[in-house]
Write a protein that holds these residues in place. Structure first.
Motif, mmCIF file in Angstrom:
data_model
loop_
_atom_site.group_PDB
_atom_site.id
_atom_site.type_symbol
_atom_site.label_atom_id
_atom_site.label_comp_id
_atom_site.label_asym_id
_atom_site.label_seq_id
_atom_site.Cartn_x
_atom_site.Cartn_y
_atom_site.Cartn_z
ATOM 1 N N UNK A 49 0.819 -1.213 0.000
ATOM 2 C CA UNK A 49 0.000 0.000 0.000
ATOM 3 C C UNK A 49 0.853 1.263 0.000
ATOM 4 N N UNK A 50 2.033 1.192 0.642
ATOM 5 C CA UNK A 50 2.912 2.355 0.699
ATOM 6 C C UNK A 50 3.497 2.704 -0.657
ATOM 7 N N UNK A 51 3.508 1.757 -1.596
ATOM 8 C CA UNK A 51 4.114 2.001 -2.905
ATOM 9 C C UNK A 51 3.078 2.193 -4.000
ATOM 10 N N UNK A 52 1.768 2.149 -3.666
ATOM 11 C CA UNK A 52 0.732 2.208 -4.691
ATOM 12 C C UNK A 52 -0.135 3.457 -4.532
ATOM 13 N N UNK A 53 -0.660 3.922 -5.661
ATOM 14 C CA UNK A 53 -1.648 4.992 -5.666
ATOM 15 C C UNK A 53 -3.027 4.365 -5.480
ATOM 16 N N UNK A 97 -5.784 4.831 -8.667
ATOM 17 C CA UNK A 97 -5.561 4.185 -9.968
ATOM 18 C C UNK A 97 -4.957 2.794 -9.857
ATOM 19 N N UNK A 98 -4.491 2.424 -8.653
ATOM 20 C CA UNK A 98 -3.787 1.153 -8.434
ATOM 21 C C UNK A 98 -2.508 1.063 -9.256
ATOM 22 N N UNK A 99 -1.972 2.213 -9.650
ATOM 23 C CA UNK A 99 -0.646 2.262 -10.257
ATOM 24 C C UNK A 99 0.387 2.525 -9.159
ATOM 25 N N UNK A 100 1.660 2.368 -9.517
ATOM 26 C CA UNK A 100 2.714 2.757 -8.577
ATOM 27 C C UNK A 100 2.613 4.250 -8.300
ATOM 28 N N UNK A 101 2.999 4.675 -7.085
ATOM 29 C CA UNK A 101 2.981 6.100 -6.781
ATOM 30 C C UNK A 101 4.315 6.743 -7.172
ATOM 31 N N UNK A 150 9.118 -5.721 -16.986
ATOM 32 C CA UNK A 150 9.968 -4.789 -16.243
ATOM 33 C C UNK A 150 9.535 -3.341 -16.422
ATOM 34 N N UNK A 151 8.595 -3.068 -17.343
ATOM 35 C CA UNK A 151 8.096 -1.703 -17.532
ATOM 36 C C UNK A 151 7.245 -1.302 -16.327
ATOM 37 N N UNK A 152 7.340 -0.027 -15.933
ATOM 38 C CA UNK A 152 6.591 0.458 -14.771
ATOM 39 C C UNK A 152 5.752 1.668 -15.162
ATOM 40 N N UNK A 153 4.453 1.626 -14.799
ATOM 41 C CA UNK A 153 3.550 2.756 -15.006
ATOM 42 C C UNK A 153 3.173 3.314 -13.642
ATOM 43 N N UNK A 154 3.290 4.623 -13.481
ATOM 44 C CA UNK A 154 3.030 5.240 -12.180
ATOM 45 C C UNK A 154 2.173 6.492 -12.350
ATOM 46 N N UNK A 155 1.425 6.834 -11.299
ATOM 47 C CA UNK A 155 0.735 8.125 -11.260
ATOM 48 C C UNK A 155 1.732 9.120 -10.700
ATOM 49 N N UNK A 156 2.177 10.051 -11.557
ATOM 50 C CA UNK A 156 3.294 10.929 -11.217
ATOM 51 C C UNK A 156 2.819 12.165 -10.451
ATOM 52 N N UNK A 211 -5.651 5.508 -16.613
ATOM 53 C CA UNK A 211 -4.546 4.729 -16.035
ATOM 54 C C UNK A 211 -4.545 3.306 -16.586
ATOM 55 N N UNK A 212 -5.737 2.706 -16.686
ATOM 56 C CA UNK A 212 -5.827 1.344 -17.218
ATOM 57 C C UNK A 212 -5.386 1.288 -18.671
ATOM 58 N N UNK A 213 -5.767 2.309 -19.455
ATOM 59 C CA UNK A 213 -5.389 2.345 -20.870
ATOM 60 C C UNK A 213 -3.877 2.479 -21.034
#
Length: 620
Positions: free
Chosen positions: A441-445, A448-452, A515-521, A504-506
């Motif tokens: 939870x500390x690493x997620x938004x 959107x359930x993306x990385x923070x 290994x690709x990472x998508x995050x809410x910046x 975010x899902x799209x």
């Protein structure tokens, strides 16, 4: 109702948090602005949890106040902060907080962090209670037992030890064991080093056989068998020692009886030591069946575990090589766990069958025992608290067997130890799961359930160093929703959040490698890290993201130019070097994003790196 103390010097923020907590069903016992006030509240009304702002304006900051509350009252702390430097962060970690919330935070994030913190605190308290129960259980065994701390000072002594030594616990509590216990070598009649102190200093088990004497309070010297065992923390640190000893002056010289007593002592001491280690459940079960079979010298020992639906299965076994195995046997049939005796098992009663043919068994049960050549058995319940977890079953095959009283008593004592160890192992497992959930939870938004952003930056630094060694390219994409501010002004929060989730899902669909990472910046920005990806690959992924979002046809009536929501994307790629900083790649992608937006949006701009100039150049 869960009681929460809020410590926050910004009144608007504090009242907003209080209103949110009360809507979630929590009770706010106080809302204070200083550390000094915070440490006074628990003396009157002890809260279940404290939300503590790190930065407080008075002389005592939140970290200092949290440390005092933890030491005095054992109340879980969750830190609140908008930002913190490395030194402050390290100070905060040293106080063992139960959570960390970065302002501003979502209602769901606040509730999840609180619930996980409360659960973790509950599990830790239960784990401590189990440890205390195990020590109490050791002291309550029939053998004389003395426990010391790490300096050799006596902490506890049971009635059997008081009777043998002539000392009472109030007389010796806190005294050095060397002042109370004198050990003498029988043949030479010389004093030897106290085995408790040897166990403390060497960190190993020390045994004394019948060749040694113990000098009692009144000067009498009695022959003893004794075992001193170090007590270790979960980290392997010696925190004390335990001495188990017996008066053997009245023992018969028969070698068999003496060996059995020594085996019992060794097994109990081994279990006592093993239970201090962070053993997994499977290790505890396998160790149990092996050592019990060795102790009793019987043919087969199994552990049967009950399931929630009333069935069960054999989960551990030690068996002679010429006999059939029961491991894995499962079912509801009463052949292993007789339902007629469940109530007795739940009360801790042991069932002994010396001869199966003389016992009152049903025909189906008897045929089952005959198939496995079982002729005699002892069934010992394994309880975790008041819950019947399973059964420890000892089988003797081919011929009947008389089980001695010391064997039954040994099994009863060991069952208590095993039950406590199982309870501890399952609690540790639950705590590990809670910690893993907290880390996730500390690493997620949460929206959107993306990385923070924090995880984005950590992952970027890690990949930067890795790819610098491999001399492979690394691409970054920064995407922004066009005319998001106008969209935000004309739509309610629910619509805006739904749009963000779909976008975010799209974007996540467009990435191609694990290994690709998508995050809410940021609020409307998304960051993408593409290891082993050059400029053309980065542009390709960015164009996919742009196309997928556009095909969603999410209406945006607030846009002066576009009917549907679109993205502007900036791309940059470089081969990292050890001496450079990953920040240059993010800055380049942001620069490209800015150009895409100023040119009307709904486009991808690449910021190329010029080896000749050593800098990036924008290119649509």
């Amino acid at each position: 109702m869960i009681k929460i103390l809020i410590v926050e010097d910004e009144s608007v923020v504090a009242w907003d948090i209080q209103e949110t907590l009360e809507q979630l069903g929590y009770k706010v016992v106080a809302n204070v602005t200083s550390g000094a006030e915070a440490i006074q509240i628990p003396t009157a009304i002890k809260p279940d949890l404290v939300l503590m702002d790190i930065q407080l304006e008075d002389e005592m900051d939140g970290i200092t106040a949290a440390g005092k509350i933890r030491d005095r009252f054992d109340i879980p702390i969750i830190y609140l902060t908008a930002h913190a430097d490395e030194y402050t962060w390290q100070r905060a970690i040293s106080t063992n907080p139960y959570g960390y919330l970065v302002k501003p935070f979502q209602e769901r994030e606040l509730q999840t962090t609180i619930e996980i913190a409360l659960r973790r605190h509950q599990l830790e308290k239960r784990s401590q209670e189990v440890k205390e129960q195990m020590i109490s259980s050791l002291i309550s065994i029939g053998e004389a037992t003395i426990v010391t701390d790490h300096q050799g000072r006596i902490l506890s002594m049971n009635q059997a030890a008081e009777s043998l030594t002539g000392w009472s616990l109030p007389e010796v509590l806190g005294l050095d064991a060397q002042q109370i216990l004198t050990f003498i070598q029988a043949q030479t009649h010389t004093q030897i080093k106290n085995p408790l102190m040897q166990s403390l200093h060497k960190g190993i088990q020390i045994q004394l056989s019948s060749n040694y004497l113990l000098k009692t309070k009144n000067g009498k010297e009695i022959p003893i068998n004794s075992t001193a065992t170090p007590i270790k923390s979960n980290h392997g640190e010696v925190i004390g020692s335990m001495l188990v000893f017996q008066d053997i002056s009245e023992q018969q010289p028969a070698q068999k009886i003496q060996q059995q007593s020594q085996q019992q002592e060794k097994l109990v001491a081994t279990f006592s030591q093993s239970l201090r280690q962070p053993l997994k459940l499977e290790e505890i079960l396998n160790m149990t069946v092996t050592q019990v079979r060795q102790l009793l010298e019987n043919d087969q020992v199994v552990i049967y575990r009950f399931s929630a639906d009333g069935s069960g299965s054999v989960v551990a076994e030690s068996v002679a090589s010429d006999l059939l195995c029961l491991l894995g046997w499962e079912g509801r049939d009463p052949w292993i766990a007789d339902p007629n005796y469940l109530s007795q098992y739940q009360q801790g009663q042991i069932r002994v069958i010396e001869d199966t043919y003389k016992a009152d068994l049903k025909q189906g049960q008897l045929r089952f025992l005959e198939f496995f050549s079982i002729r005699s058995k002892v069934v010992v319940p394994l309880l975790t608290g008041k819950h019947l977890w399973g059964l420890l079953i000892c089988h003797h095959c081919s011929v009947p067997r008389q089980w001695s009283q010391w064997q039954i008593e040994s099994l009863k004592q060991l069952a208590n130890q095993i039950g406590a160890a199982i309870d501890k192992a399952e609690l540790v497992q639950q705590l590990d799961q809670a910690n893993q959930q907290l880390q996730y939870l500390a690493s997620m938004d949460s929206l959107t359930q993306l990385a923070n952003r924090s995880w984005f930056e950590n992952y970027l630094d890690w990949e930067w160093q890795r790819l610098a060694q491999e001399k492979s390219p690394l691409a970054v994409i920064v995407a922004d929703i066009d005319f998001f501010q106008e969209l935000n002004d004309t739509h309610d929060n629910q619509d805006r959040d739904n749009y963000l989730r779909q976008i975010a899902s799209a974007i996540r669909q467009a990435v191609e490698q694990p290994t690709d990472l998508v995050a809410r910046y940021s609020e409307q920005e998304f960051g993408v890290i593409l290891p082993n990806t050059n400029t053309s690959g980065g542009v390709w992924i960015a164009q996919k993201m742009r196309g997928i979002v556009k095909r969603l046809k999410l209406t945006n009536f607030s846009s002066p130019m576009k009917r549907y929501i679109t993205l502007s994307l900036g791309v940059a790629s470089i081969v990292p070097t050890p001496e450079s900083d990953s920040k240059i790649l993010v800055d380049a992608a942001n620069k490209a994003l800015y150009k895409a937006q100023t040119e009307g949006g709904d486009r991808v701009v690449l910021e190329k790196f010029s080896k000749k100039l050593g800098t990036f150049l924008s290119n649509e």
